[in-house]
Design a protein around this motif. Sequence first.
Motif, PDB file in Angstrom:
ATOM      1  N   ALA A   1      20.016  31.173  85.879  1.00  8.86           N
ATOM      2  CA  ALA A   1      20.315  30.239  86.954  1.00  8.86           C
ATOM      3  C   ALA A   1      21.388  30.797  87.885  1.00  8.86           C
ATOM      4  CB  ALA A   1      20.772  28.904  86.359  1.00  8.86           C
ATOM      5  N   ALA A   2      22.383  31.470  87.326  1.00 10.48           N
ATOM      6  CA  ALA A   2      23.438  32.056  88.144  1.00 10.48           C
ATOM      7  C   ALA A   2      22.893  33.138  89.063  1.00 10.48           C
ATOM      8  CB  ALA A   2      24.540  32.629  87.253  1.00 10.48           C
ATOM      9  N   GLU A   3      21.886  33.871  88.588  1.00  4.41           N
ATOM     10  CA  GLU A   3      21.273  34.925  89.394  1.00  4.41           C
ATOM     11  C   GLU A   3      20.518  34.362  90.589  1.00  4.41           C
ATOM     12  OE1 GLU A   3      20.891  38.844  88.623  1.00  4.41           O
ATOM     13  OE2 GLU A   3      22.825  37.848  88.537  1.00  4.41           O
ATOM     14  N   GLN A   4      20.082  33.112  90.518  1.00  2.45           N
ATOM     15  CA  GLN A   4      19.322  32.501  91.612  1.00  2.45           C
ATOM     16  C   GLN A   4      20.207  32.202  92.819  1.00  2.45           C
ATOM     17  OE1 GLN A   4      17.348  29.067  90.021  1.00  2.45           O
ATOM     18  NE2 GLN A   4      16.066  30.262  88.628  1.00  2.45           N
ATOM     19  N   GLY A   5      21.515  32.034  92.588  1.00  2.53           N
ATOM     20  CA  GLY A   5      22.425  31.749  93.680  1.00  2.53           C
ATOM     21  C   GLY A   5      22.343  30.303  94.128  1.00  2.53           C
ATOM     22  N   GLY A   6      22.971  30.019  95.260  1.00  3.40           N
ATOM     23  CA  GLY A   6      22.943  28.666  95.800  1.00  3.40           C
ATOM     24  C   GLY A   6      23.736  27.685  94.946  1.00  3.40           C
ATOM     25  N   PHE A   7      23.437  26.400  95.144  1.00  2.00           N
ATOM     26  CA  PHE A   7      24.154  25.351  94.419  1.00  2.00           C
ATOM     27  C   PHE A   7      23.865  25.426  92.923  1.00  2.00           C
ATOM     28  CE2 PHE A   7      24.506  20.938  92.831  1.00  2.00           C
ATOM     29  CZ  PHE A   7      25.858  20.726  93.119  1.00  2.00           C
ATOM     30  N   THR A   8      22.590  25.700  92.579  1.00  2.84           N
ATOM     31  CA  THR A   8      22.225  25.827  91.164  1.00  2.84           C
ATOM     32  C   THR A   8      22.991  26.967  90.515  1.00  2.84           C
ATOM     33  OG1 THR A   8      20.013  24.957  91.575  1.00  2.84           O
ATOM     34  CG2 THR A   8      20.332  26.213  89.549  1.00  2.84           C
ATOM     35  N   GLY A   9      23.105  28.081  91.239  1.00  3.85           N
ATOM     36  CA  GLY A   9      23.844  29.218  90.711  1.00  3.85           C
ATOM     37  C   GLY A   9      25.314  28.920  90.526  1.00  3.85           C
TER      38      GLY A   9
END
Length: 310
Positions: free
Chosen positions: A268-276
């Motif tokens: 999830a951290a690799e996806q970036g954005g708010f989720t990351g």
Amino acid sequence: MCAEFRNTYAPDMEDQVAEAEHDEVATDDEVVTRTRSSRTDEFWAEVRVDPIEIALPGGVGYTLRAYRMSSEVAPPTPPSRSDDESDEFEAASAAVARRRLASDEDDRDEVDDTDADEADLDDEDLDDEDEDLEEGEDVNEDDEDAEPEQEVPVFLARKGKLFLFHSPEALVEFVKSDAEHDLRQIDTWDTLVERITAEDIVPLEEDTYELDLVVENLRGGPDAWDAPLILRAGEIARDLSYALRIDPVLVALSPGTPLDQLDEALRAAEQGGFTGMLARRRLRKIPAQQSSLAWRTIIGKISAAVDWRD
């Protein structure tokens, strides 16, 4: 004096230049050797097998891995174990199977809903729907006994031991021998044996696993964690624990465990954005020392299951 100087030292300088050019060519040759040709790519795609490279504390080795449907290959054949150990493996194996089948959130929700529906059934429900259940009784019993078909990993391994080789040449020599191993059962094995060469043993980046670096990286804490390194380590560890039936590793990496949660947060951290951003906050709450100790145990179990064949 200048001319004499040049005449005196020119031969030595020319030799140095020639040696440097030779080294440059040798370096280029090494790069070419490590680069996969289009023929090699086509070969591995045809046989549906991949060379992989695994770095362990005891050394770096090559082996082969294929994925096939569970209905196409025999289940892994581990060393003898007690009934309790077999039950533990079956439970953990089922958990891994559920993870593979639930490839997205919709699949997971569907599995959860099915489990909840089954848990809600009681004697009154059975009485109310007695006729319908009697008609489907045989089918349900068959469904319970049959394991879901899934894609499973198959390695160059035998009875819980993974065969690793320090050089491509040694790996190819073993492949072309009459040695028994689990990959002999796959449908494309004869073609692979006939055509494989040492030049084909060039793993892709995603098939290169540096297990020797995982523990040290985790010790550095969340800000230093290398997501691709740890995620690839989790991938190969899950595959090996299933194929070699390494029960403790299979259990430690099953869905919902702390190490599985670490993997999910890293993805999830690799996806970036708010989720990351939320995932990075979760990562800071994961104890680095416990994670590194758990992975040290996993790598120790995997190393103990390796059979260096050269």
